[in-house]
Design a protein around this motif. Sequence first.
Motif, PDB file in Angstrom:
ATOM      1  N   MET A   1       0.824  -1.217   0.000  1.00 35.80           N
ATOM      2  CA  MET A   1       0.000   0.000   0.000  1.00 35.80           C
ATOM      3  C   MET A   1       0.854   1.262   0.000  1.00 35.80           C
ATOM      4  N   LEU A   2       2.014   1.185   0.642  1.00 38.58           N
ATOM      5  CA  LEU A   2       2.877   2.359   0.751  1.00 38.58           C
ATOM      6  C   LEU A   2       3.205   2.935  -0.623  1.00 38.58           C
TER       7      LEU A   2
ATOM      8  N   GLU B   1       1.104  12.584   7.247  1.00 37.72           N
ATOM      9  CA  GLU B   1      -0.046  12.312   6.387  1.00 37.72           C
ATOM     10  C   GLU B   1      -0.054  10.843   5.954  1.00 37.72           C
ATOM     11  N   VAL B   2       1.114  10.342   5.579  1.00 35.14           N
ATOM     12  CA  VAL B   2       1.228   8.932   5.201  1.00 35.14           C
ATOM     13  C   VAL B   2       0.848   8.041   6.382  1.00 35.14           C
TER      14      VAL B   2
ATOM     15  N   GLU C   1       1.437   3.098  -3.200  1.00 35.25           N
ATOM     16  CA  GLU C   1       0.312   3.845  -3.759  1.00 35.25           C
ATOM     17  C   GLU C   1       0.256   5.281  -3.230  1.00 35.25           C
ATOM     18  N   LEU C   2       0.932   5.551  -2.127  1.00 41.12           N
ATOM     19  CA  LEU C   2       0.863   6.871  -1.497  1.00 41.12           C
ATOM     20  C   LEU C   2       2.012   7.783  -1.885  1.00 41.12           C
ATOM     21  N   LEU C   3       2.955   7.252  -2.674  1.00 42.42           N
ATOM     22  CA  LEU C   3       4.189   7.986  -2.953  1.00 42.42           C
ATOM     23  C   LEU C   3       4.349   8.256  -4.442  1.00 42.42           C
TER      24      LEU C   3
ATOM     25  N   PRO D   1       5.096  13.380  -0.033  1.00 41.35           N
ATOM     26  CA  PRO D   1       4.096  13.704   0.993  1.00 41.35           C
ATOM     27  C   PRO D   1       4.719  13.715   2.381  1.00 41.35           C
TER      28      PRO D   1
ATOM     29  N   THR E   1      -2.923   7.881   6.882  1.00 39.80           N
ATOM     30  CA  THR E   1      -3.569   7.067   5.852  1.00 39.80           C
ATOM     31  C   THR E   1      -3.362   5.573   6.122  1.00 39.80           C
ATOM     32  N   LEU E   2      -2.144   5.199   6.499  1.00 38.48           N
ATOM     33  CA  LEU E   2      -1.879   3.788   6.783  1.00 38.48           C
ATOM     34  C   LEU E   2      -2.696   3.302   7.983  1.00 38.48           C
TER      35      LEU E   2
END
Length: 300
Positions: A1-2, A290-291, A4-6, A286, A294-295
Amino acid sequence: MLAELLPVGVGAVAQVVTPDGRVHVDAVGASPGDCFRIASVTKSFVAAAVLRLGIDLDAHIAALVDPAIVELVGDHTVRALLSHTSGLADHAADATYDQDVLVDPDRRWTRLEQVRLCAGLPRFEGHHYSDTAYVILGDLLERAVGGTLPTAVRALLPMDLLPHTWWEVLEPAPSGAPARARQLIGDVEVASLHASLDLWGGGGIVSTCGDLCTFFTWLSHSDLAAAMATEVDAPGNDRHMGLGAFPTPLPGWVGHTGFWNICAGADPATDASVAVAVLQRPPDAPAADEVARTLIGALA
């Protein structure tokens, strides 16, 4: 998932422990167990160690630190330094300092040099975040306990719980220390900048996501948590900081963030914890908090 956030090309390492005890680790561009400079997350270690001394927080530092420091910045209470209400500027936030660090990355900065830089900057009213205040607290710890700053912190806190955590330059890396994640500021590798730029109490620790989750879980249940997490009543305290900690990444959590885009914290109500190191700073990446939020939300 990480991933997808970067943005493409930005790395990160993360660990989330959910309230039911499940441990989730993830990494992009690094290995999950890699270590990294934690920058100002170090302040939570320093504040906890100062509180462990049991000294009067309203005592003045004139008798507790190097007289040369007092001569440069004046006398302050221990509480004012811990709470960022001393009025001292942040030498590390000064553009001249940043330029000097990048121009001469091998320079070995001393504590007194950094305090001297602060002495030449304007003073502030109310709450004003100051690395320099914690650099001074580092000196206080050394004098109170004897020896180096790592020696003092290890004497006061259960650092044996953190096998992959150490003070860069001031002590050797522990046996079996993991590989170092490649942290960047722009195109510059953070590890190429001498650790003394952020070493003497405002920062200085190298750690892992696993160790940071362990530390903040311990801290959130310790007898220090209330003092450290209670918001300082001072104008300008927009992050609701206490004495060396503040509610991050979520309200009610005990945590801290760091300049190299680090966030770590724990929830005393549920034993959930999180640590995230995004290996590039905003605006190219980001923010770590914030990350982290979300996690936590995705794994709850």
